[in-house]
Write a protein that holds these residues in place. Structure first.
Motif, PDB file in Angstrom:
ATOM      1  N   LEU A  36       0.815  -1.380  -0.086  1.00 46.89           N
ATOM      2  CA  LEU A  36       0.041   0.089   0.150  1.00 46.89           C
ATOM      3  C   LEU A  36       0.783   1.203   0.106  1.00 46.89           C
ATOM      4  CD1 LEU A  36      -2.789  -0.738   2.439  1.00 46.89           C
ATOM      5  CD2 LEU A  36      -2.970  -0.797   0.110  1.00 46.89           C
ATOM      6  N   ALA A  37       2.139   1.190   0.394  1.00 38.60           N
ATOM      7  CA  ALA A  37       2.926   2.492   0.349  1.00 38.60           C
ATOM      8  C   ALA A  37       3.674   2.598  -0.967  1.00 38.60           C
ATOM      9  CB  ALA A  37       4.111   2.235   1.471  1.00 38.60           C
ATOM     10  N   TYR A  38       3.039   1.808  -2.156  1.00 34.97           N
ATOM     11  CA  TYR A  38       3.754   1.756  -3.358  1.00 34.97           C
ATOM     12  C   TYR A  38       3.853   3.190  -4.070  1.00 34.97           C
ATOM     13  CZ  TYR A  38       5.076   0.373  -8.292  1.00 34.97           C
ATOM     14  OH  TYR A  38       5.560   0.035  -9.314  1.00 34.97           O
ATOM     15  N   GLY A  39       2.734   3.913  -3.889  1.00 38.51           N
ATOM     16  CA  GLY A  39       2.605   5.347  -4.451  1.00 38.51           C
ATOM     17  C   GLY A  39       3.479   6.318  -3.598  1.00 38.51           C
ATOM     18  N   GLU A  40       3.514   5.886  -2.395  1.00 39.45           N
ATOM     19  CA  GLU A  40       4.494   6.953  -1.448  1.00 39.45           C
ATOM     20  C   GLU A  40       6.074   6.835  -2.120  1.00 39.45           C
ATOM     21  OE1 GLU A  40       1.655   6.058  -0.365  1.00 39.45           O
ATOM     22  OE2 GLU A  40       1.138   8.162   0.192  1.00 39.45           O
ATOM     23  N   VAL A  41       6.460   5.727  -2.364  1.00 32.77           N
ATOM     24  CA  VAL A  41       7.748   5.285  -2.868  1.00 32.77           C
ATOM     25  C   VAL A  41       7.925   6.159  -4.185  1.00 32.77           C
ATOM     26  CG1 VAL A  41       9.197   3.722  -3.791  1.00 32.77           C
ATOM     27  CG2 VAL A  41       8.108   3.116  -1.946  1.00 32.77           C
ATOM     28  N   LEU A  42       6.678   6.074  -4.898  1.00 31.14           N
ATOM     29  CA  LEU A  42       6.925   6.885  -6.137  1.00 31.14           C
ATOM     30  C   LEU A  42       6.950   8.440  -5.807  1.00 31.14           C
ATOM     31  CD1 LEU A  42       4.764   6.192  -9.213  1.00 31.14           C
ATOM     32  CD2 LEU A  42       4.645   8.224  -8.612  1.00 31.14           C
ATOM     33  N   VAL A  43       6.198   8.796  -5.104  1.00 37.88           N
ATOM     34  CA  VAL A  43       6.279  10.168  -4.775  1.00 37.88           C
ATOM     35  C   VAL A  43       7.500  10.565  -4.159  1.00 37.88           C
ATOM     36  CG1 VAL A  43       5.540  11.942  -3.424  1.00 37.88           C
ATOM     37  CG2 VAL A  43       3.791  10.691  -4.498  1.00 37.88           C
ATOM     38  N   THR A 104       2.345  -2.592   5.338  1.00 42.44           N
ATOM     39  CA  THR A 104       2.670  -1.451   4.359  1.00 42.44           C
ATOM     40  C   THR A 104       1.982  -0.120   4.612  1.00 42.44           C
ATOM     41  OG1 THR A 104       1.455  -2.538   2.590  1.00 42.44           O
ATOM     42  CG2 THR A 104       3.650  -3.080   2.546  1.00 42.44           C
ATOM     43  N   PHE A 105       0.600  -0.777   5.114  1.00 39.05           N
ATOM     44  CA  PHE A 105      -0.280   0.681   5.438  1.00 39.05           C
ATOM     45  C   PHE A 105       0.521   1.454   6.497  1.00 39.05           C
ATOM     46  CE2 PHE A 105      -4.688   2.012   7.314  1.00 39.05           C
ATOM     47  CZ  PHE A 105      -4.812   3.146   6.139  1.00 39.05           C
ATOM     48  N   GLY A 106       1.054   1.014   7.430  1.00 38.86           N
ATOM     49  CA  GLY A 106       2.005   1.580   8.543  1.00 38.86           C
ATOM     50  C   GLY A 106       2.944   2.203   7.644  1.00 38.86           C
ATOM     51  N   LEU A 107       3.662   1.411   6.777  1.00 37.31           N
ATOM     52  CA  LEU A 107       4.985   2.271   5.775  1.00 37.31           C
ATOM     53  C   LEU A 107       4.413   3.439   5.095  1.00 37.31           C
ATOM     54  CD1 LEU A 107       7.725   1.810   5.098  1.00 37.31           C
ATOM     55  CD2 LEU A 107       7.135   0.508   3.326  1.00 37.31           C
ATOM     56  N   LEU A 108       3.311   3.327   4.661  1.00 39.26           N
ATOM     57  CA  LEU A 108       2.575   4.442   4.030  1.00 39.26           C
ATOM     58  C   LEU A 108       2.523   5.627   4.722  1.00 39.26           C
ATOM     59  CD1 LEU A 108      -1.148   4.177   2.280  1.00 39.26           C
ATOM     60  CD2 LEU A 108      -0.367   6.261   3.502  1.00 39.26           C
ATOM     61  N   PHE A 109       2.217   5.704   5.968  1.00 39.00           N
ATOM     62  CA  PHE A 109       2.185   6.903   6.868  1.00 39.00           C
ATOM     63  C   PHE A 109       3.396   7.353   7.184  1.00 39.00           C
ATOM     64  CE2 PHE A 109      -2.143   5.222   7.581  1.00 39.00           C
ATOM     65  CZ  PHE A 109      -2.932   6.200   7.121  1.00 39.00           C
ATOM     66  N   VAL A 110       4.432   6.257   7.413  1.00 40.97           N
ATOM     67  CA  VAL A 110       5.731   6.823   7.778  1.00 40.97           C
ATOM     68  C   VAL A 110       6.383   7.689   6.660  1.00 40.97           C
ATOM     69  CG1 VAL A 110       8.340   5.907   8.138  1.00 40.97           C
ATOM     70  CG2 VAL A 110       6.217   4.792   9.136  1.00 40.97           C
ATOM     71  N   VAL A 111       6.513   7.084   5.296  1.00 40.45           N
ATOM     72  CA  VAL A 111       7.019   7.733   4.252  1.00 40.45           C
ATOM     73  C   VAL A 111       6.167   8.890   3.918  1.00 40.45           C
ATOM     74  CG1 VAL A 111       7.551   7.599   1.764  1.00 40.45           C
ATOM     75  CG2 VAL A 111       7.528   5.466   3.317  1.00 40.45           C
ATOM     76  N   GLN A 112       4.731   9.048   3.992  1.00 44.11           N
ATOM     77  CA  GLN A 112       4.090  10.342   3.754  1.00 44.11           C
ATOM     78  C   GLN A 112       4.464  11.410   4.632  1.00 44.11           C
ATOM     79  OE1 GLN A 112      -0.250  10.323   4.181  1.00 44.11           O
ATOM     80  NE2 GLN A 112      -0.424  10.298   2.005  1.00 44.11           N
ATOM     81  N   GLY A 113       4.265  10.952   6.076  1.00 39.76           N
ATOM     82  CA  GLY A 113       4.686  11.863   7.091  1.00 39.76           C
ATOM     83  C   GLY A 113       6.108  12.520   6.967  1.00 39.76           C
ATOM     84  N   LEU A 114       7.052  11.617   6.681  1.00 41.55           N
ATOM     85  CA  LEU A 114       8.387  12.259   6.298  1.00 41.55           C
ATOM     86  C   LEU A 114       8.255  13.265   5.228  1.00 41.55           C
ATOM     87  CD1 LEU A 114      10.827   9.196   6.446  1.00 41.55           C
ATOM     88  CD2 LEU A 114      10.863  11.136   8.061  1.00 41.55           C
ATOM     89  N   ALA A 115       7.689  13.142   3.937  1.00 44.24           N
ATOM     90  CA  ALA A 115       7.529  13.745   2.954  1.00 44.24           C
ATOM     91  C   ALA A 115       6.872  15.176   3.460  1.00 44.24           C
ATOM     92  CB  ALA A 115       6.650  13.112   1.559  1.00 44.24           C
TER      93      ALA A 115
END
Lengths: 291, 246
Positions: A36-43, A104-115
């Motif tokens: 679920l963090a796939y798009g976050e990696v893309l961004v 990966t739902f958790g990972l999504l928020f980590v990457v998005q939060g960092l961004a």
């Protein structure tokens, strides 16, 4: 000419979908990780490209040389640290899918939060090759054309690698039947990890290419995840050719609807096509029957 | 070649395999006979380490202790399993299936020569190399499965019910092929429903009942053993009421 405009625009958009989805189909279809963090990696890759272009004055194409391997390595690390424990304890592939969605739902928020911390919520873009190119009377920005060309090269390259090389065949074997794969001496966990990392590399490449012509912000990841997932399921999970064809098809349909009917109906067209494909072929265009 | 001892497997509280020991020599066909649910499939899976066995077992292959190796590394040591239901890659072509068989490093150098040998063993496959495996008949799929296992250049081949669901003609062809596999020096451990045919080709046999080995011996002797004939070859017990032909 309207028809040519639609075909060109549709292919360029579809090419991006195809590339982005081919990364996800490797992660979801081979490694069985619903990322679920796939798009976050893309961004994140789009932001990395932005920094390289604006701060280091590098061309995004040159940035690709760094960002694609970085996406590969980062995904490889994510697999080893975050996902291998889940792979070890999962009794079935279905159990792994559910576990990986949560992780990966958790990972999504980590990457998005960092961004958000680093870049805030505003939109970013940079100007690169934004000159019009005329093809048979139809005008296309050069950056989109270049992005499409690079996406096509990457997609053809990865397809050839999967079809022609021993490791590529092993990746397909794991996608089709992991239990049998180990009987021919394939280290399933290693190949799955490699496929996941490869998917991450393609995802990062997609981020760089998209950033060449699209404005983006820290909250946009989910849009890419959703579109990529729609394309992956439409094409048949784990089938690269399916992802490529479905991606191009979706680009053409969306562009047609936006140009001929109403741009506001693009999302409706996406899901209309999605539903239609699933009604006719529940396992996707290139999916296996009777799964 | 292959020496197994102290092999036990439990599924929860159910003891599926109890302290099993057996051996397979080079160029030898060994068959395991037993009723459904006796533990034959579990035995092969435990040897190939695709189900977890209990500690204390010892699996020696070609003089090396391989008890702790995971399934994919056992292939590298020369152990190839053709599982129940064949386990071929249905979406891939016959050629891709066979070449995947040569994925282990031990098989890569001789890949082309092994492929030729496998195609000589199963000539049907050479006309079908480009076909998607799942579209073939059951017997042809079984040939793909065995061919794929042979591609790994094994020293011991484990086969789980290879004749299941095949026509008599096709199983005849299959057993003939197994005889030729033996001639190349490979040891074959065979689990079979078809006791008559497997005892006819095998060198030795083990009898398994509720997870234990209850008998073993040369196949020729077991073929003539009245108890075996009764239990596995479908002959009536002496004294049972036979329909009279009068």
């Amino acid at each position: 000419m309207l028809i040519l405009d639609i075909v060109l625009g549709g292919l360029i958009l579809g090419g991006m979908y195809a590339l982005v989805a081919s990364g996800l189909t490797l992660q979801y279809g081979v490694a069985r990780i619903m990322n679920l963090a796939y798009g976050e990696v893309l961004v994140a890759a789009a932001f990395a490209s932005y920094l390289l272009v604006t701060a280091a004055a590098l061309s995004p194409l040159f940035g690709l040389v760094f960002i694609l391997p970085a996406g590969f390595l980062a995904s490889s690390l994510i697999y080893r640290v975050l996902l291998v424990p889940l792979v070890r304890r999962a009794k079935t592939r279905e159990a792994l899918e559910v576990d990986s969605i949560l992780a990966t739902f958790g990972l999504l928020f980590v990457v998005q939060g960092l961004a958000f911390v680093l870049f805030g919520g505003q939109y970013y873009s940079y100007s690169y090759l934004s000159v019009p190119v005329t093809i048979a009377g139809s005008t296309v920005p050069a950056n989109r054309l270049l992005a499409f060309a690079v996406a096509a090269v990457l997609a053809v390259g990865i397809y050839a690698a999967l079809m022609r090389t021993r490791t590529g065949t092993a990746i397909r074997a794991v996608a089709v039947d992991p239990a049998s794969a180990r009987l021919v001496g394939i280290d399933v966990q290693r190949v799955a990890g490699f496929a996941f990392a490869l998917g991450g590399g393609l995802c990062a490449a997609g981020g760089v290419l998209v950033s060449m012509f699209l404005t983006f912000n820290a909250a946009m990841g989910v849009v890419f995840t959703m579109k990529a997932l729609v394309v992956v399921i439409m094409g048949g999970v784990g089938n690269l050719m399916g992802a490529l064809v479905a991606g191009l098809l979706l680009g053409l349909v969306e562009t047609s609807v936006a140009r001929l009917v109403d741009p506001g109906l693009t999302l409706a067209a996406t899901f209309g096509l999605f539903l239609l494909v699933l009604l006719v072929k529940p396992t996707g265009l290139f999916g296996r029957a009777g799964r | 070649m292959l020496e197994v001892s102290g092999l036990s497997v439990s599924y929860g509280l159910h003891r599926a395999l109890e302290d099993v020991s057996l051996g397979v020599g080079a160029a030898e066909i060994v068959v395991i006979l037993g009723a459904n649910g006796a533990g034959k499939t579990t035995l092969l899976k435990a040897v190939a380490n695709t189900v977890p066995a209990e500690p204390g077992r010892c699996v020696v292959l070609g003089g090396r202790d391989v008890s702790e190796l995971p399934a994919h590394l056992l292939v590298e040591e020369g152990l190839a399993l053709v599982p129940e239901g064949r386990g071929i890659f249905g979406e891939l072509t016959v050629r891709e299936n066979l070449l995947l068989g040569a994925y282990p490093k031990r098989a890569r150098a001789g890949e082309a020569a092994t492929l030729e040998r496998v195609l000589a063993l199963f000539p049907r496959l050479s006309e079908r190399l480009g076909q998607t495996a799942r579209t073939m008949s059951g017997g042809e799929q079984q040939m793909v499965a065995i061919g794929r296992a042979l591609m790994s250049n094994p020293t011991v081949l484990l086969l789980d019910e290879p004749s299941l669901g095949l026509s008599p003609l096709m199983s005849g062809e299959l057993f003939a092929a197994l005889g030729r596999v033996r001639e190349t020096g490979i040891g074959v451990l065979l689990v079979e429903q078809n006791a008559r045919r497997s005892l006819a080709i095998a060198d030795r046999a083990y009898l398994i009942e509720t997870g234990r080995i209850v008998g073993e011996g040369p196949a020729a002797r077991l073929r003539d053993d009245p108890a075996v004939r009764r239990a596995y070859l479908g002959e009536a017990a002496p004294g049972a009421a036979l329909p009279s032909h009068a």
